[in-house]
Scaffold this motif. Sequence first.
Motif, PDB file in Angstrom:
ATOM      1  N   ALA A 402       0.832  -1.206   0.000  1.00 47.36           N
ATOM      2  CA  ALA A 402       0.000   0.000   0.000  1.00 47.36           C
ATOM      3  C   ALA A 402       0.867   1.256   0.000  1.00 47.36           C
ATOM      4  CB  ALA A 402      -0.910  -0.001   1.227  1.00 47.36           C
ATOM      5  N   GLN A 403       0.439   2.237  -0.783  1.00 45.03           N
ATOM      6  CA  GLN A 403       1.142   3.514  -0.850  1.00 45.03           C
ATOM      7  C   GLN A 403       0.141   4.654  -0.785  1.00 45.03           C
ATOM      8  OE1 GLN A 403       3.529   3.608  -4.391  1.00 45.03           O
ATOM      9  NE2 GLN A 403       4.921   1.982  -3.722  1.00 45.03           N
ATOM     10  N   LYS A 404       0.574   5.747  -0.217  1.00 47.04           N
ATOM     11  CA  LYS A 404      -0.293   6.910  -0.096  1.00 47.04           C
ATOM     12  C   LYS A 404      -0.588   7.488  -1.475  1.00 47.04           C
ATOM     13  CE  LYS A 404      -0.729  11.288   2.411  1.00 47.04           C
ATOM     14  NZ  LYS A 404      -0.090  12.209   3.389  1.00 47.04           N
ATOM     15  N   PHE A 405      -1.855   7.864  -1.707  1.00 47.39           N
ATOM     16  CA  PHE A 405      -2.271   8.433  -2.987  1.00 47.39           C
ATOM     17  C   PHE A 405      -1.881   9.909  -3.030  1.00 47.39           C
ATOM     18  CE2 PHE A 405      -5.818  10.393  -5.557  1.00 47.39           C
ATOM     19  CZ  PHE A 405      -5.366   9.938  -6.782  1.00 47.39           C
ATOM     20  N   ALA A 406      -1.116  10.286  -4.045  1.00 47.51           N
ATOM     21  CA  ALA A 406      -0.590  11.656  -4.114  1.00 47.51           C
ATOM     22  C   ALA A 406      -1.424  12.577  -5.002  1.00 47.51           C
ATOM     23  CB  ALA A 406       0.848  11.626  -4.633  1.00 47.51           C
ATOM     24  N   GLY A 407      -2.441  12.034  -5.668  1.00 46.30           N
ATOM     25  CA  GLY A 407      -3.175  12.841  -6.636  1.00 46.30           C
ATOM     26  C   GLY A 407      -4.503  13.368  -6.137  1.00 46.30           C
ATOM     27  N   TRP A 408      -4.582  13.681  -4.849  1.00 51.70           N
ATOM     28  CA  TRP A 408      -5.854  14.114  -4.263  1.00 51.70           C
ATOM     29  C   TRP A 408      -6.300  15.459  -4.832  1.00 51.70           C
ATOM     30  CZ3 TRP A 408      -7.663  18.224  -1.381  1.00 51.70           C
ATOM     31  CH2 TRP A 408      -8.885  18.036  -0.740  1.00 51.70           C
ATOM     32  N   MET A 453     -27.983  11.311  -0.402  1.00 48.30           N
ATOM     33  CA  MET A 453     -28.228  12.710  -0.758  1.00 48.30           C
ATOM     34  C   MET A 453     -27.349  13.176  -1.916  1.00 48.30           C
ATOM     35  SD  MET A 453     -28.654  14.410   3.046  1.00 48.30           S
ATOM     36  CE  MET A 453     -29.085  16.035   2.387  1.00 48.30           C
ATOM     37  N   LYS A 454     -26.466  12.274  -2.389  1.00 44.84           N
ATOM     38  CA  LYS A 454     -25.581  12.570  -3.522  1.00 44.84           C
ATOM     39  C   LYS A 454     -24.749  13.823  -3.265  1.00 44.84           C
ATOM     40  CE  LYS A 454     -28.657  10.301  -6.836  1.00 44.84           C
ATOM     41  NZ  LYS A 454     -29.445  10.412  -8.083  1.00 44.84           N
ATOM     42  N   LEU A 455     -24.100  13.836  -2.073  1.00 44.99           N
ATOM     43  CA  LEU A 455     -23.256  14.962  -1.696  1.00 44.99           C
ATOM     44  C   LEU A 455     -21.780  14.682  -1.942  1.00 44.99           C
ATOM     45  CD1 LEU A 455     -24.958  15.946   1.693  1.00 44.99           C
ATOM     46  CD2 LEU A 455     -25.297  16.997  -0.570  1.00 44.99           C
ATOM     47  N   ILE A 456     -21.493  13.577  -2.621  1.00 38.38           N
ATOM     48  CA  ILE A 456     -20.105  13.178  -2.858  1.00 38.38           C
ATOM     49  C   ILE A 456     -20.010  12.575  -4.249  1.00 38.38           C
ATOM     50  CG2 ILE A 456     -20.400  10.870  -1.858  1.00 38.38           C
ATOM     51  CD1 ILE A 456     -17.633  11.222  -0.596  1.00 38.38           C
ATOM     52  N   SER A 457     -18.893  12.832  -4.956  1.00 39.55           N
ATOM     53  CA  SER A 457     -18.787  12.359  -6.344  1.00 39.55           C
ATOM     54  C   SER A 457     -17.480  11.647  -6.646  1.00 39.55           C
ATOM     55  CB  SER A 457     -18.944  13.541  -7.311  1.00 39.55           C
ATOM     56  OG  SER A 457     -17.875  14.462  -7.155  1.00 39.55           O
ATOM     57  N   LYS A 458     -16.513  11.654  -5.718  1.00 42.99           N
ATOM     58  CA  LYS A 458     -15.207  11.064  -5.987  1.00 42.99           C
ATOM     59  C   LYS A 458     -14.929   9.886  -5.054  1.00 42.99           C
ATOM     60  CE  LYS A 458     -11.705  13.806  -6.566  1.00 42.99           C
ATOM     61  NZ  LYS A 458     -11.219  13.309  -7.886  1.00 42.99           N
ATOM     62  N   VAL A 459     -14.356   8.827  -5.609  1.00 39.70           N
ATOM     63  CA  VAL A 459     -14.054   7.627  -4.824  1.00 39.70           C
ATOM     64  C   VAL A 459     -13.057   7.936  -3.719  1.00 39.70           C
ATOM     65  CG1 VAL A 459     -13.029   5.315  -4.887  1.00 39.70           C
ATOM     66  CG2 VAL A 459     -14.584   6.049  -6.714  1.00 39.70           C
ATOM     67  N   ASP A 460     -12.010   8.725  -4.040  1.00 47.02           N
ATOM     68  CA  ASP A 460     -11.007   9.033  -3.017  1.00 47.02           C
ATOM     69  C   ASP A 460     -11.612   9.880  -1.899  1.00 47.02           C
ATOM     70  OD1 ASP A 460     -11.287  11.154  -4.785  1.00 47.02           O
ATOM     71  OD2 ASP A 460      -9.224  11.832  -4.555  1.00 47.02           O
ATOM     72  N   HIS A 461     -12.572  10.730  -2.234  1.00 49.87           N
ATOM     73  CA  HIS A 461     -13.239  11.535  -1.210  1.00 49.87           C
ATOM     74  C   HIS A 461     -14.088  10.632  -0.310  1.00 49.87           C
ATOM     75  CE1 HIS A 461     -15.927  15.237  -0.154  1.00 49.87           C
ATOM     76  NE2 HIS A 461     -15.020  14.992   0.775  1.00 49.87           N
ATOM     77  N   ALA A 462     -14.771   9.653  -0.923  1.00 45.19           N
ATOM     78  CA  ALA A 462     -15.584   8.717  -0.139  1.00 45.19           C
ATOM     79  C   ALA A 462     -14.702   7.904   0.807  1.00 45.19           C
ATOM     80  CB  ALA A 462     -16.355   7.788  -1.069  1.00 45.19           C
TER      81      ALA A 462
END
Length: 488
Positions: A402-408, A453-462
């Motif tokens: 596992a590695q930290k995602f750098a493209g947030w 409520m569809k307040l989120i659209s990105k997998v990384d945000h979820a």
Amino acid sequence: MEILVATGKLAEKTVRYSVVDNADVLVLDIEVAAFLTPHRLLSALKKQQKKYDVIFVPGLCSGDFSIVAKELGCKVFLGPKHAYDLSSVLRFVDEIEFSLEVPACELLSDVWRDIALETLDGIEENAEPLMDLKNVKLGGASRMKVMAEVVNATGLGEETLSNRITSFIKKGADIIDLGASLTASSEDVKRAVRVARKVSTVPISIDTLGPELIKAALDEGVDLVLSLNSSNIDAVAAEVSRADVAAVVIPDAGEGFESLVNNIEAARLAGISNIIADPVLDPIGHGITRSIVRYSRFHEEYPDVPVFFGAGNVTELIDADSVGVNATLCGIAADVGSSILFTPEFSEKTRGSISELSTAAKMMTLAKERESSPKDLGIDLLCLKEKRRRPDVEVPEKYVLAQKFAGWELDPLGPFRIGIAADDGSGVIVAQHEEATIVGQNARDIMDTIMRMKLISKVDHASYLGCELEKAEIALRLGRSYSQDDDL
């Protein structure tokens, strides 16, 4: 009774270890037991020659297994969620009607707790106490009672004092102790007692050595005086006796056993009949062992006198989680015949001490009734560690590190601000978004609401939100503070 336990390949070893020879084991041609379906089970059972009375399927299965029961003419139940709990479940198969909706481990958890609480109610109802304090039994075979001190009660505003008393009772306090500050006046004491009377029906005590403050509390109908020694017995004994209230008697400052006995005798000679003895529990590092010996000696020589045990003297002066400390102190208190467990719950590290002592007192009562150690009682104080560890998985030969995602990047639908509103009760998680603020007590419900409520659209945000919400929930459960993006 013929019993069958159905499982998958991965859990076979654990299932056989837990079941021993108390049931047969059917291993189906699936890896994960939770993926078992009613039709797959029926197909496998039709090849069996043996008839069964009860079949347990994995507790995490979600299909309708009632069709299996109907076709085979037997009972089918959800087993526990984890295979290692099967041994506990099978012990109760003749006593409990299990369910196809609730996993057996959850059902048994409630059963064990209900049995424990019913036993406690019976013990308390039948107990012959050493003393009654406004219908609260002290000593004898009754449960140890928790006295919670409101520190500086005389200096708090009415709303703050009311809220604190209410929350302490909600946490399990049987008696409320009003701490008087060094600068308190008689009017301050009277006001505090009036507020306490307004918001509660439990016994109220006043915590001061000052004769005038004690008299003021007696004028307002306080139920208990804390504390009397040679410095104030002569000054207040007549009023205490006339009011016929209970009094906690302590040794003189710096003195020990003989001083306590002398002060109790002086209080009796002065007409005070309802006496509770406080041999004084010293903190760790300041003679705790000698003080415990003092408690033990007092109870042996004066078994008919209720004993006051100041657990807060230890918990407030040690940098350790209060849960285990309170449980251990409660066990010692039970051994030395204590009737009252005292705690101020003053510092942040001791928040929760009231409920911890309340639970621990119940555990010690059950342990005494069963003539056992305080374990396997149906109630416990296991908060951070486990009674039984779930099995670990093995790391396969091939894996991705596992590695930290750098493209947030910021979610186009906007960010969330996560926090907790932790009151004196259970508290809530607060998730604030520009479109709505969502409040709940567990991470899953809040996340489900955000998705709905569809307040989120990105997998990384979820993924990020799920982690933060879970941290917030854990903080609530442990009574800790929480700050978004900080380590818990």
